[in-house]
Design a protein around this motif. Sequence first.
Motif, PDB file in Angstrom:
ATOM      1  N   SER A  68      11.168   4.818  47.102  1.00  0.00           N
ATOM      2  CA  SER A  68      11.702   4.192  48.429  1.00  0.00           C
ATOM      3  C   SER A  68      11.420   2.847  48.402  1.00  0.00           C
ATOM      4  CB  SER A  68      11.216   4.780  49.624  1.00  0.00           C
ATOM      5  OG  SER A  68       9.690   4.614  49.464  1.00  0.00           O
ATOM      6  N   ASP A  69      10.494   2.257  47.558  1.00  0.00           N
ATOM      7  CA  ASP A  69      10.085   0.959  47.197  1.00  0.00           C
ATOM      8  C   ASP A  69      10.888   0.142  46.089  1.00  0.00           C
ATOM      9  OD1 ASP A  69       8.356   0.078  49.426  1.00  0.00           O
ATOM     10  OD2 ASP A  69       6.737   0.835  48.486  1.00  0.00           O
ATOM     11  N   GLY A  70      11.406   0.879  45.330  1.00  0.00           N
ATOM     12  CA  GLY A  70      12.180   0.314  43.992  1.00  0.00           C
ATOM     13  C   GLY A  70      13.508   0.064  44.450  1.00  0.00           C
ATOM     14  N   GLY A  71      13.912  -0.827  44.103  1.00  0.00           N
ATOM     15  CA  GLY A  71      15.303  -1.305  44.209  1.00  0.00           C
ATOM     16  C   GLY A  71      16.386  -1.005  43.030  1.00  0.00           C
ATOM     17  N   GLU A  72      16.947  -1.660  42.893  1.00  0.00           N
ATOM     18  CA  GLU A  72      18.010  -1.371  41.671  1.00  0.00           C
ATOM     19  C   GLU A  72      17.384  -1.783  40.206  1.00  0.00           C
ATOM     20  OE1 GLU A  72      22.555  -2.676  40.312  1.00  0.00           O
ATOM     21  OE2 GLU A  72      21.604  -3.171  42.015  1.00  0.00           O
ATOM     22  N   ILE A  73      17.512  -1.079  39.266  1.00  0.00           N
ATOM     23  CA  ILE A  73      17.250  -1.272  37.858  1.00  0.00           C
ATOM     24  C   ILE A  73      18.361  -2.044  36.942  1.00  0.00           C
ATOM     25  CG2 ILE A  73      16.285  -0.489  36.066  1.00  0.00           C
ATOM     26  CD1 ILE A  73      15.370   1.922  37.785  1.00  0.00           C
ATOM     27  N   VAL A  74      18.375  -3.152  36.412  1.00  0.00           N
ATOM     28  CA  VAL A  74      19.294  -3.634  35.599  1.00  0.00           C
ATOM     29  C   VAL A  74      18.689  -4.251  34.365  1.00  0.00           C
ATOM     30  CG1 VAL A  74      20.580  -4.399  37.760  1.00  0.00           C
ATOM     31  CG2 VAL A  74      19.060  -5.939  36.659  1.00  0.00           C
ATOM     32  N   VAL A 108      22.394 -11.428  39.725  1.00  0.00           N
ATOM     33  CA  VAL A 108      22.864 -10.131  39.650  1.00  0.00           C
ATOM     34  C   VAL A 108      23.986 -10.121  40.719  1.00  0.00           C
ATOM     35  CG1 VAL A 108      22.063  -7.796  39.950  1.00  0.00           C
ATOM     36  CG2 VAL A 108      20.333  -9.691  38.883  1.00  0.00           C
ATOM     37  N   ARG A 109      25.011 -10.065  40.123  1.00  0.00           N
ATOM     38  CA  ARG A 109      26.174  -9.974  40.870  1.00  0.00           C
ATOM     39  C   ARG A 109      26.313 -10.794  42.076  1.00  0.00           C
ATOM     40  NH1 ARG A 109      24.363  -5.192  39.709  1.00  0.00           N
ATOM     41  NH2 ARG A 109      23.608  -4.562  41.527  1.00  0.00           N
ATOM     42  N   GLY A 110      26.027 -12.023  41.897  1.00  0.00           N
ATOM     43  CA  GLY A 110      26.348 -13.165  42.733  1.00  0.00           C
ATOM     44  C   GLY A 110      25.080 -13.351  43.723  1.00  0.00           C
ATOM     45  N   ASN A 111      23.828 -12.442  43.405  1.00  0.00           N
ATOM     46  CA  ASN A 111      22.568 -12.692  44.312  1.00  0.00           C
ATOM     47  C   ASN A 111      21.563 -13.208  43.250  1.00  0.00           C
ATOM     48  OD1 ASN A 111      23.553 -11.399  47.001  1.00  0.00           O
ATOM     49  ND2 ASN A 111      23.786  -9.666  45.715  1.00  0.00           N
ATOM     50  N   LEU A 166      14.953  -5.372  34.418  1.00  0.00           N
ATOM     51  CA  LEU A 166      14.543  -5.832  35.884  1.00  0.00           C
ATOM     52  C   LEU A 166      14.531  -4.832  36.748  1.00  0.00           C
ATOM     53  CD1 LEU A 166      16.372  -9.223  36.100  1.00  0.00           C
ATOM     54  CD2 LEU A 166      14.192  -8.771  35.409  1.00  0.00           C
ATOM     55  N   LEU A 167      13.383  -4.667  37.610  1.00  0.00           N
ATOM     56  CA  LEU A 167      13.232  -3.975  38.677  1.00  0.00           C
ATOM     57  C   LEU A 167      13.432  -4.754  39.951  1.00  0.00           C
ATOM     58  CD1 LEU A 167      12.765  -1.140  40.113  1.00  0.00           C
ATOM     59  CD2 LEU A 167      10.506  -1.702  39.871  1.00  0.00           C
ATOM     60  N   LEU A 168      14.761  -4.625  40.785  1.00  0.00           N
ATOM     61  CA  LEU A 168      14.899  -5.760  41.948  1.00  0.00           C
ATOM     62  C   LEU A 168      13.996  -5.002  42.989  1.00  0.00           C
ATOM     63  CD1 LEU A 168      18.526  -6.109  41.522  1.00  0.00           C
ATOM     64  CD2 LEU A 168      16.861  -7.393  40.461  1.00  0.00           C
ATOM     65  N   ILE A 169      12.737  -5.409  43.334  1.00  0.00           N
ATOM     66  CA  ILE A 169      11.962  -4.988  44.495  1.00  0.00           C
ATOM     67  C   ILE A 169      11.996  -5.360  45.596  1.00  0.00           C
ATOM     68  CG2 ILE A 169      10.174  -4.192  42.408  1.00  0.00           C
ATOM     69  CD1 ILE A 169       8.462  -6.720  43.448  1.00  0.00           C
ATOM     70  N   GLY A 170      12.350  -6.456  45.903  1.00  0.00           N
ATOM     71  CA  GLY A 170      12.294  -7.258  47.193  1.00  0.00           C
ATOM     72  C   GLY A 170      13.240  -6.898  48.248  1.00  0.00           C
ATOM     73  N   ALA A 177      12.226  -9.714  41.677  1.00  0.00           N
ATOM     74  CA  ALA A 177      12.351  -8.620  40.641  1.00  0.00           C
ATOM     75  C   ALA A 177      11.146  -8.974  39.853  1.00  0.00           C
ATOM     76  CB  ALA A 177      13.654  -9.005  39.908  1.00  0.00           C
ATOM     77  N   LEU A 178      10.955  -7.760  39.181  1.00  0.00           N
ATOM     78  CA  LEU A 178       9.822  -7.624  38.031  1.00  0.00           C
ATOM     79  C   LEU A 178      10.541  -7.387  36.572  1.00  0.00           C
ATOM     80  CD1 LEU A 178       7.067  -5.545  39.996  1.00  0.00           C
ATOM     81  CD2 LEU A 178       7.184  -8.049  39.642  1.00  0.00           C
ATOM     82  N   LEU A 179      10.111  -8.140  35.618  1.00  0.00           N
ATOM     83  CA  LEU A 179      10.541  -7.907  34.139  1.00  0.00           C
ATOM     84  C   LEU A 179       9.562  -6.912  33.575  1.00  0.00           C
ATOM     85  CD1 LEU A 179      12.519  -8.715  31.906  1.00  0.00           C
ATOM     86  CD2 LEU A 179      10.803 -10.520  31.493  1.00  0.00           C
ATOM     87  N   VAL A 180       9.911  -5.606  33.248  1.00  0.00           N
ATOM     88  CA  VAL A 180       9.079  -4.844  32.597  1.00  0.00           C
ATOM     89  C   VAL A 180       9.295  -4.415  31.310  1.00  0.00           C
ATOM     90  CG1 VAL A 180       8.317  -3.946  34.927  1.00  0.00           C
ATOM     91  CG2 VAL A 180      10.194  -2.832  33.845  1.00  0.00           C
TER      92      VAL A 180
END
Length: 170
Positions: free
Chosen positions: A45-51, A72-75, A99-103, A111-114
């Motif tokens: 539920s806290d994790g956003g999209e993964i790219v 990422v797609r204009g954002n 990239l985990l888009l967390i915010g 986003a976090l780079l992992v």
Amino acid sequence: MARKSSLRDFQTYLAGRLSDAAQGHGSSSWLGLDVSGEGWLIDLSDGGEIVQAPQLASVPLTHPWFSGIANVRGNLYAVSDFAAFLDSPPTPRNANARLLLIGARHGSNAALLVSRMLGLKKPENFTAMTADEAFPAWGRQRFADTDGRVWRKLAVRELLADQRFMNIGI
């Protein structure tokens, strides 16, 4: 070709699970992350999209752990190398890096780079350990899996409220 469709199927499945978790549906699950060889868990539920890690625009006069800005797609997303933020060696920029888009859920384009994603994890397969009080609040919770590996649980809201994380400037 079968491998690409399997990856596509997995990404579709994972996106559906992330969407369900964000809406409060489905069972509780965690997403496993590899951060410089350490296991981290994050609530779906806290994790956003993964790219896949895109090209990043560098930002001058920032801490070394701040990787830059990603489109990422204009954002635009502020990308932090989570391993470097933890004072570990920087995340290698290879095919596994994500990239985990967390915010987004918390009103921040962070986003976090992992190093790589380790898939979905069931909380019932983990045993809670004593909290690491020497660690910041966003990473104190620790769990052991059935193999005895220790994982930290990332509290996204607390990370996004951490002054060190939010102050990217030198």
